[in-house]
Design a protein around this motif. Sequence first.
Motif, PDB file in Angstrom:
ATOM      1  N   GLU A 301     -16.993 -28.923 -40.901  1.00 25.68           N
ATOM      2  CA  GLU A 301     -16.274 -27.782 -41.492  1.00 25.68           C
ATOM      3  C   GLU A 301     -17.240 -26.790 -42.116  1.00 25.68           C
ATOM      4  O   GLU A 301     -16.994 -25.577 -42.094  1.00 25.68           O
ATOM      5  CB  GLU A 301     -15.266 -28.275 -42.544  1.00 25.68           C
ATOM      6  CG  GLU A 301     -14.360 -27.155 -43.032  1.00 25.68           C
ATOM      7  CD  GLU A 301     -13.232 -27.625 -43.937  1.00 25.68           C
ATOM      8  OE1 GLU A 301     -12.619 -26.764 -44.608  1.00 25.68           O
ATOM      9  OE2 GLU A 301     -12.970 -28.852 -43.975  1.00 25.68           O
ATOM     10  N   LEU A 302     -18.345 -27.296 -42.662  1.00 23.44           N
ATOM     11  CA  LEU A 302     -19.363 -26.395 -43.192  1.00 23.44           C
ATOM     12  C   LEU A 302     -19.906 -25.504 -42.079  1.00 23.44           C
ATOM     13  O   LEU A 302     -20.127 -24.305 -42.271  1.00 23.44           O
ATOM     14  CB  LEU A 302     -20.489 -27.201 -43.835  1.00 23.44           C
ATOM     15  CG  LEU A 302     -21.635 -26.393 -44.453  1.00 23.44           C
ATOM     16  CD1 LEU A 302     -21.135 -25.461 -45.546  1.00 23.44           C
ATOM     17  CD2 LEU A 302     -22.711 -27.341 -45.002  1.00 23.44           C
ATOM     18  N   ALA A 303     -20.086 -26.092 -40.905  1.00 18.84           N
ATOM     19  CA  ALA A 303     -20.544 -25.302 -39.756  1.00 18.84           C
ATOM     20  C   ALA A 303     -19.552 -24.193 -39.425  1.00 18.84           C
ATOM     21  O   ALA A 303     -19.940 -23.086 -39.041  1.00 18.84           O
ATOM     22  CB  ALA A 303     -20.762 -26.217 -38.548  1.00 18.84           C
ATOM     23  N   ASP A 304     -18.253 -24.473 -39.591  1.00 23.84           N
ATOM     24  CA  ASP A 304     -17.241 -23.441 -39.367  1.00 23.84           C
ATOM     25  C   ASP A 304     -17.390 -22.296 -40.369  1.00 23.84           C
ATOM     26  O   ASP A 304     -17.257 -21.117 -40.006  1.00 23.84           O
ATOM     27  CB  ASP A 304     -15.832 -24.045 -39.481  1.00 23.84           C
ATOM     28  CG  ASP A 304     -15.499 -24.979 -38.325  1.00 23.84           C
ATOM     29  OD1 ASP A 304     -16.072 -24.812 -37.240  1.00 23.84           O
ATOM     30  OD2 ASP A 304     -14.660 -25.895 -38.525  1.00 23.84           O
ATOM     31  N   TRP A 305     -17.673 -22.640 -41.625  1.00 24.19           N
ATOM     32  CA  TRP A 305     -17.853 -21.601 -42.649  1.00 24.19           C
ATOM     33  C   TRP A 305     -19.081 -20.745 -42.330  1.00 24.19           C
ATOM     34  O   TRP A 305     -19.046 -19.517 -42.448  1.00 24.19           O
ATOM     35  CB  TRP A 305     -17.963 -22.223 -44.036  1.00 24.19           C
ATOM     36  CG  TRP A 305     -16.634 -22.542 -44.641  1.00 24.19           C
ATOM     37  CD1 TRP A 305     -16.045 -23.763 -44.764  1.00 24.19           C
ATOM     38  CD2 TRP A 305     -15.706 -21.594 -45.183  1.00 24.19           C
ATOM     39  NE1 TRP A 305     -14.808 -23.640 -45.354  1.00 24.19           N
ATOM     40  CE2 TRP A 305     -14.574 -22.324 -45.632  1.00 24.19           C
ATOM     41  CE3 TRP A 305     -15.710 -20.206 -45.358  1.00 24.19           C
ATOM     42  CZ2 TRP A 305     -13.464 -21.704 -46.216  1.00 24.19           C
ATOM     43  CZ3 TRP A 305     -14.613 -19.588 -45.944  1.00 24.19           C
ATOM     44  CH2 TRP A 305     -13.509 -20.327 -46.369  1.00 24.19           C
ATOM     45  N   TYR A 306     -20.175 -21.402 -41.942  1.00 20.98           N
ATOM     46  CA  TYR A 306     -21.364 -20.633 -41.554  1.00 20.98           C
ATOM     47  C   TYR A 306     -21.035 -19.685 -40.398  1.00 20.98           C
ATOM     48  O   TYR A 306     -21.423 -18.510 -40.422  1.00 20.98           O
ATOM     49  CB  TYR A 306     -22.476 -21.575 -41.084  1.00 20.98           C
ATOM     50  CG  TYR A 306     -23.146 -22.407 -42.148  1.00 20.98           C
ATOM     51  CD1 TYR A 306     -23.423 -21.900 -43.413  1.00 20.98           C
ATOM     52  CD2 TYR A 306     -23.544 -23.716 -41.865  1.00 20.98           C
ATOM     53  CE1 TYR A 306     -24.070 -22.677 -44.367  1.00 20.98           C
ATOM     54  CE2 TYR A 306     -24.189 -24.493 -42.815  1.00 20.98           C
ATOM     55  CZ  TYR A 306     -24.447 -23.973 -44.061  1.00 20.98           C
ATOM     56  OH  TYR A 306     -25.081 -24.742 -44.992  1.00 20.98           O
TER      57      TYR A 306
END
Length: 417
Positions: A301-306
């Motif tokens: 999910e962090l990758a989605d935010w990035y």
Amino acid sequence: MLKRIAMLSAHTSPLDQPGDGDAGGMNVYVLELSRQLASRGVEVEIFTRATSRHQEPVADPEPGIRVHHVAAGPFEGLEKNDLPSQLCSFVRDVLRAEVEREPGHFDLVHSHYWLSGQVGTVARERWGVPLVHTMHTMAKVKNAQLAEGDSPEPIGRVYGEEEIVRLADQLVANTSEERRELIELYDADPDRVAVVHPGVDLEVFKAGRQDVARKMLGIPSDAALLLFAGRIQPLKAPDVVLNAAAVMLERDPGLRDRLVVAIVGGASGSGLEHPTALSDLSTSLGLDDVVRFIPTVSQSELADWYAAASVVCVPSYNESFGLVAIEAQACGTPVVAARVGGLPTAVSDGVSGVLVDGHDPADYASALHPLLVDAELREGMSHKAVHHAESFGWDVTAERTLEVYADAIAAYAKSPV
């Protein structure tokens, strides 16, 4: 041939969620490096302090990786600065792991952060194996770059780090700058300090999916999304991001219709003393309509935010490397970061992002605003950011680390008994 290593991560488990409590880039580093080593046939046993009575004493999260949750002091309620008093218990159980096995069970010890390094020096002597140590952060460096309201690292840590530097067979520095600091500030032997850049999981952190990511996260497709990701504490300077946003809105009131400021992460360190400080600051600056606070999220999910972000800001007072910066660039997102520590290595200034001297919010506003409003500039940096990040894969980190291990074994063989 290297068959099995003991990986020491005393104060935080690599299985903990990064971005919360004391879990951060070091957790990612230890786990990803262990995965790479295991895939190359090197068994890794990780020793970390148990923080819950519900944790199994031994866990096998993946083939070739075993995690020992060592009971050392109370499971809960201890802060990082309380942990030195519990190291005797930790050392006892780490040494017991070797006693219960055949002689020569471990070929090498790799310790992370100074608390683990203290344990590592004892294991080196008792087991008769070389010690490799990675500092991750250093007291002398942190104390020279303290954020307002942060407390200096205790003198006991300085003495502990000096002892580790003296006794370790090899030291791993994340960047050339960190290598220089080890040599100049800690009198490290230059022949025993190797530079190994941390990596990024290029399968998780991928570019070319901003529209999909924004839809998943509920971010408007035309938003100017400014992202901060990391532990909420003065050292990481999330307040600089909010103050920079206020400056941008004062200079460009029309930006308010599109601006979204996302703060992703949990309170940590001295930030735990004032857990509402950042939300209070947002209110006082009149930013509550544009700021979103998101609790710690998984790596995917962090990758989605990035990927969803227009620009990621890393205004830390000190970073040994800056995994957030590399992860963001791998997702095709330019980074505005402080020119400190390893960030000049992680961010190619003027190419994949912008480096800022100091921590004046007005300077960050000047660096951030063009990337938020100029799509052509942002797209150009985006392509270069992906290319820059591609050279930091974990496979490269692992291969270089194995070379350091070989050097440590050779150095240990020549050391006086």
